[in-house]
Design a protein around this motif. Structure first.
Motif, short mmCIF file in Angstrom:
data_model
loop_
_atom_site.label_atom_id
_atom_site.label_comp_id
_atom_site.label_asym_id
_atom_site.label_seq_id
_atom_site.Cartn_x
_atom_site.Cartn_y
_atom_site.Cartn_z
N UNK A 160 52.00 31.50 47.62
CA UNK A 160 53.05 31.32 46.60
C UNK A 160 52.92 29.92 46.02
N UNK A 161 52.88 29.83 44.69
CA UNK A 161 52.72 28.55 43.99
C UNK A 161 53.85 28.38 42.99
N UNK A 162 54.44 27.17 42.94
CA UNK A 162 55.50 26.85 41.97
C UNK A 162 54.85 26.45 40.65
N UNK A 163 55.32 27.04 39.55
CA UNK A 163 54.80 26.77 38.21
C UNK A 163 55.95 26.26 37.35
N UNK A 164 55.81 25.05 36.81
CA UNK A 164 56.78 24.52 35.86
C UNK A 164 57.97 23.82 36.46
N UNK A 165 58.13 23.78 37.78
CA UNK A 165 59.28 23.12 38.39
C UNK A 165 59.52 23.63 39.80
N UNK A 166 60.56 23.09 40.47
CA UNK A 166 60.86 23.51 41.84
C UNK A 166 61.40 24.94 41.89
N UNK A 167 61.17 25.61 43.01
CA UNK A 167 61.58 27.02 43.16
C UNK A 167 62.08 27.22 44.59
N UNK A 168 63.21 27.91 44.74
CA UNK A 168 63.69 28.42 46.03
C UNK A 168 63.38 29.92 46.09
N UNK A 169 62.62 30.33 47.09
CA UNK A 169 62.15 31.72 47.11
C UNK A 169 62.71 32.45 48.31
N UNK A 170 62.80 33.79 48.15
CA UNK A 170 63.23 34.68 49.22
C UNK A 170 62.32 35.91 49.18
N UNK A 171 61.86 36.35 50.35
CA UNK A 171 60.97 37.51 50.46
C UNK A 171 61.71 38.59 51.25
N UNK A 172 61.82 39.80 50.67
CA UNK A 172 62.55 40.89 51.29
C UNK A 172 61.57 41.99 51.70
N UNK A 173 61.71 42.43 52.96
CA UNK A 173 60.89 43.53 53.47
C UNK A 173 61.80 44.74 53.72
N UNK A 174 61.50 45.89 53.13
CA UNK A 174 62.35 47.06 53.33
C UNK A 174 62.08 47.78 54.66
N UNK A 175 61.06 47.36 55.38
CA UNK A 175 60.67 48.05 56.62
C UNK A 175 60.70 47.04 57.76
N UNK A 176 61.39 47.40 58.84
CA UNK A 176 61.51 46.47 59.97
C UNK A 176 60.19 46.25 60.69
N UNK A 177 59.20 47.14 60.47
CA UNK A 177 57.90 46.98 61.13
C UNK A 177 57.02 45.97 60.39
N UNK A 178 57.48 45.52 59.23
CA UNK A 178 56.73 44.54 58.44
C UNK A 178 57.56 43.26 58.39
N UNK A 179 57.06 42.19 59.01
CA UNK A 179 57.76 40.92 59.06
C UNK A 179 56.99 39.88 58.26
N UNK A 180 57.75 38.89 57.76
CA UNK A 180 57.18 37.86 56.90
C UNK A 180 57.59 36.49 57.47
N UNK A 181 56.66 35.56 57.45
CA UNK A 181 56.94 34.20 57.91
C UNK A 181 56.22 33.20 57.00
N UNK A 182 57.02 32.31 56.33
CA UNK A 182 58.48 32.26 56.29
C UNK A 182 59.02 33.27 55.29
N UNK A 183 60.23 33.77 55.56
CA UNK A 183 60.84 34.74 54.65
C UNK A 183 61.60 34.08 53.51
N UNK A 184 61.83 32.79 53.57
CA UNK A 184 62.48 32.05 52.50
C UNK A 184 62.08 30.59 52.63
N UNK A 185 62.31 29.85 51.55
CA UNK A 185 61.96 28.43 51.58
C UNK A 185 62.08 27.81 50.21
#
Length: 393
Positions: free
Chosen positions: A326-351
């Motif tokens: 994930x790359x910020x373009x044009x300025x700062x960004x606060x991001x959140x990643x949502x997974x609809x399936x509990x068997x799929x995890x993301x790290x970090x899920x936000x930042x």
């Protein structure tokens, strides 16, 4: 395998560990190298940089203190290799930035490019080549990478810091001369202030002690030798004292036992009449101070995701993982990643990505006994990452 297991496998010389590390990190590394080496640099330079990054990894991974930072470690190596490809002009341009992570992103999105198809075989072949030529090549590439720090990360070719600090590092003798001149000027200014301020001290002391008008000395002693309450000399007219309302009275305004008397002069036994204290004037209502002007917040940027699909495979009962950038373009960004399936995890899920051009590597881990096709959503922008898992027989 997790990153920690991958590091252990590569350090032990397991070719499967190097192959899985390539499958997990080659795509975001190649996209980052293409961003650092834009046209007119040929795409082959980005591929060479990725290959050299994995060659350095086989020799230097044993020094990485935190094996869970494998992705960031590979990107740090790739960054140095890209700057080395850019040459002196690229290093000088990079040194002009305010901080190491502040490289500006292009106006448009990063190109959706993947590594060449033969790059994987090239990387694995280089890592397994034990001929004198192959070993010499690995030693040469590793030596060119330069020193590594105590945490195992490579020392940056362009250290962080503002532009003036880089100029100081490039011209230390000139900077020392300028500093010496500045110290001399400051010392001369302080000496001039001390000399000029010394001529006003007697006047200030005379006024503070209650004597005479500003700029005159204290009156002779015979002017104050008349008894208290006596008639004043006709040659001197008393001047009314101006009363300033205040909460306290200065000690200099009170008569003392040996003030305005001479030896042998009788004193009046009647106390001197005291004038009624003046009524204090109403204090003006304080006007509201203007609130300090606050600088406007920075314009929020947008997210760029590379790649937009992860194709994973695993043996039944084992976890599979992959990464994207994930790359910020044009300025700062606060991001959140949502997974609809509990068997799929993301790290970090936000930042947060604090400035344009800053990036982060996100790891996706899938634990499932059956094949999956899941769509992850990344906000802002509602970016969709397609995660496909296949189970090996």
């Amino acid at each position: 395998m997790q990153d920690r297991e991958l590091v252990a496998a590569i350090v032990n010389g397991d070719p499967d560990g190097l192959a899985e590390a390539y499958d997990r990190y080659a795509a975001p590394l190649y996209a980052y190298c293409r961003f650092m080496l834009p046209d007119p640099h040929p795409p082959g330079e980005a591929a060479d940089t990725v290959a050299d990054t994995f060659t350095i990894a086989t020799a230097k991974l044993q020094g990485l203190r935190d094996p869970d930072q494998l992705g960031l470690w590979l990107h740090a190596i790739a960054r140095n290799e890209c700057l080395r490809q850019l040459g002196p002009a690229g290093l000088a341009a990079e040194a002009g930035l305010a901080a190491e992570a502040a490289r500006p992103a292009p106006d448009g999105p990063l190109p959706e490019v993947g590594p060449p198809g033969d790059l994987r075989e090239r990387v694995l072949k280089t890592g397994a080549d034990n001929t004198p030529t192959g070993r010499a090549h690995r030693v040469s590439v590793t030596h060119r990478a330069g020193p590594f720090g105590r945490t195992g990360f490579p020392r940056p070719l362009v250290p962080p810091g503002p532009r003036w600090w880089h100029e100081v590092r490039r011209h230390p003798q000139t900077a020392a001369g300028v500093a010496a001149v500045a110290v001399a000027v400051v010392a001369a200014g302080i000496a001039a202030l001390l000399i000029a301020g010394g001529t006003h001290r007697p006047v200030v002391s005379t006024v503070a002690l209650g004597g005479g008008n500003f700029g005159t000395s204290i009156a002779p002693s015979n002017a104050s030798s008349s008894p208290v309450g006596g008639r004043s000399s006709p040659s001197r007219k008393p001047t009314p004292a101006s009363v300033t309302p205040s909460a306290t009275t200065s000690v200099a305004d009170k008569p003392t036992a040996d003030q305005s008397t001479s030896p042998g002069t009788p004193r009046s036994s009647a106390p001197a009449p005291s004038s009624a204290p003046p009524s204090p004037s109403p204090s003006p209502s304080p006007s509201p101070s203007p609130s300090p002007s606050s600088s406007p917040p920075p314009t929020p940027g947008t997210l760029q995701m590379t790649p937009n699909e992860l194709v994973l495979s695993a043996v039944k009962g084992k976890a599979a993982s992959g990464t994207f950038l994930l790359t910020a373009v044009g300025g700062p960004v606060n991001f959140v990643i949502h997974s609809p399936n509990s068997k799929v995890t993301v790290s970090p899920s936000s930042g947060s990505l604090g400035a344009a051009g800053s990036w982060i590597t996100v790891t996706v881990t899938v634990r499932s006994l059956v094949s999956l096709d899941v769509h992850l959503t990344v906000t802002p922008g509602n970016l969709i990452l397609n995660v496909v898992l296949s189970i090996k027989a």
